[in-house]
Design a protein around this motif. Structure first.
Motif, PDB file in Angstrom:
ATOM      1  N   GLY A   1       3.518  13.764  -0.139  1.00  0.00           N
ATOM      2  CA  GLY A   1       2.172  14.312  -0.343  1.00  0.00           C
ATOM      3  C   GLY A   1       2.149  15.825  -0.229  1.00  0.00           C
ATOM      4  O   GLY A   1       1.539  16.514  -1.057  1.00  0.00           O
TER       5      GLY A   1
ATOM      6  N   ILE B   1       6.071   9.297   2.964  1.00  0.00           N
ATOM      7  CA  ILE B   1       4.831   9.398   2.181  1.00  0.00           C
ATOM      8  C   ILE B   1       4.148  10.740   2.450  1.00  0.00           C
ATOM      9  O   ILE B   1       3.703  11.426   1.525  1.00  0.00           O
TER      10      ILE B   1
ATOM     11  N   SER C   1       2.087   1.837  -3.484  1.00  0.00           N
ATOM     12  CA  SER C   1       0.980   2.289  -4.333  1.00  0.00           C
ATOM     13  C   SER C   1       0.703   3.771  -4.108  1.00  0.00           C
ATOM     14  O   SER C   1       0.518   4.530  -5.073  1.00  0.00           O
ATOM     15  N   ILE C   2       0.680   4.187  -2.856  1.00  0.00           N
ATOM     16  CA  ILE C   2       0.433   5.604  -2.551  1.00  0.00           C
ATOM     17  C   ILE C   2       1.560   6.463  -3.106  1.00  0.00           C
ATOM     18  O   ILE C   2       1.315   7.500  -3.735  1.00  0.00           O
TER      19      ILE C   2
ATOM     20  N   ILE D   1       0.835  -1.212   0.000  1.00  0.00           N
ATOM     21  CA  ILE D   1       0.000   0.000   0.000  1.00  0.00           C
ATOM     22  C   ILE D   1       0.866   1.257   0.000  1.00  0.00           C
ATOM     23  O   ILE D   1       0.551   2.240  -0.674  1.00  0.00           O
TER      24      ILE D   1
ATOM     25  N   LEU E   1       1.395   9.475  -5.881  1.00  0.00           N
ATOM     26  CA  LEU E   1       1.897  10.817  -5.596  1.00  0.00           C
ATOM     27  C   LEU E   1       2.925  11.264  -6.633  1.00  0.00           C
ATOM     28  O   LEU E   1       2.853  12.383  -7.169  1.00  0.00           O
TER      29      LEU E   1
ATOM     30  N   TRP F   1       6.569   6.012   6.369  1.00  0.00           N
ATOM     31  CA  TRP F   1       5.280   6.711   6.298  1.00  0.00           C
ATOM     32  C   TRP F   1       5.473   8.228   6.381  1.00  0.00           C
ATOM     33  O   TRP F   1       4.748   8.986   5.746  1.00  0.00           O
TER      34      TRP F   1
END
Length: 196
Positions: A90, A86, A5-6, A2, A10, A83
């Motif tokens: 973002g 991520i 994928s994120i 996941i 992005l 994370w």
């Protein structure tokens, strides 16, 4: 899975925005990519050439990291730190899109004294003089954390360095174009964010 994928979404969103803005402005007769083009001082040309190579090279390595990770010398980082990457990526996408939409027809990559643009100080430019560069920096740093590897980390560091050098070049150029208006803006608005 996941997380990858994120990050893929992005990164893809970032580069679609980057190229779509160039295409939209080209349809208006505006060539936005001025990096390493035209008659420039040698130092400026070298910085812009390096920045251009790193920009396209980083995109290539980011996508390669999704499919050929083993060849980019992967590193182990805690999941929590990945994370954080991520989240940074973002924010990078958000900052970049806000920057290029706020600039409208004045957005350019690179210095070109022959093109006249308007000085933009509204929106995200009210809190950062260089939000598009902040967007790139956050995307690069976020990618290096979320998809840790030696190659991505080195490219991210080089990207951040060359963007900083480009900003310094632009800070020498912009007072000649916008005069006191730019100097006043520079005085009250941080180069990056907050007090940086």
């Amino acid at each position: 899975m996941i997380m990858k994928s994120i990050l893929f979404i992005l990164i893809t969103t970032f580069y679609i925005a980057y190229f779509a803005k160039q295409v939209l402005l080209r349809k208006k007769g505006i060539v936005t990519n001025r990096l390493a083009k035209g008659n420039k001082p040698k130092k400026t040309g070298m910085i812009e050439t390096g920045l251009l190579l790193i920009t396209y090279g980083m995109a290539m390595f980011q996508y390669a990291g999704f499919f050929l990770e083993i060849y980019l010398l992967p590193l182990k980082l805690p999941t929590a730190l990945r994370w954080v990457g991520i989240v940074l990526a973002g924010f990078g996408v958000l900052f970049f899109i806000l920057a290029i939409t706020t600039m409208r027809d004045s957005w350019r990559a690179g210095i070109d004294e022959s093109q006249k643009t308007s000085m933009v100080t509204r929106g995200v430019y009210n809190i950062s003089r260089n939000p598009a560069f902040v967007g790139f920096d956050l995307l690069y740093i976020g990618s290096a954390l979320a998809m840790p590897g030696v190659v991505i980390s080195v490219m991210a560091a080089a990207g951040v360095l060359f963007m900083h050098l480009q900003i310094l070049e632009e800070e020498r150029y912009l007072p000649r174009i916008f005069g006191d208006e730019y100097l006043e803006y520079k005085e009250k608005t941080p180069r990056y964010l907050f007090f940086f």
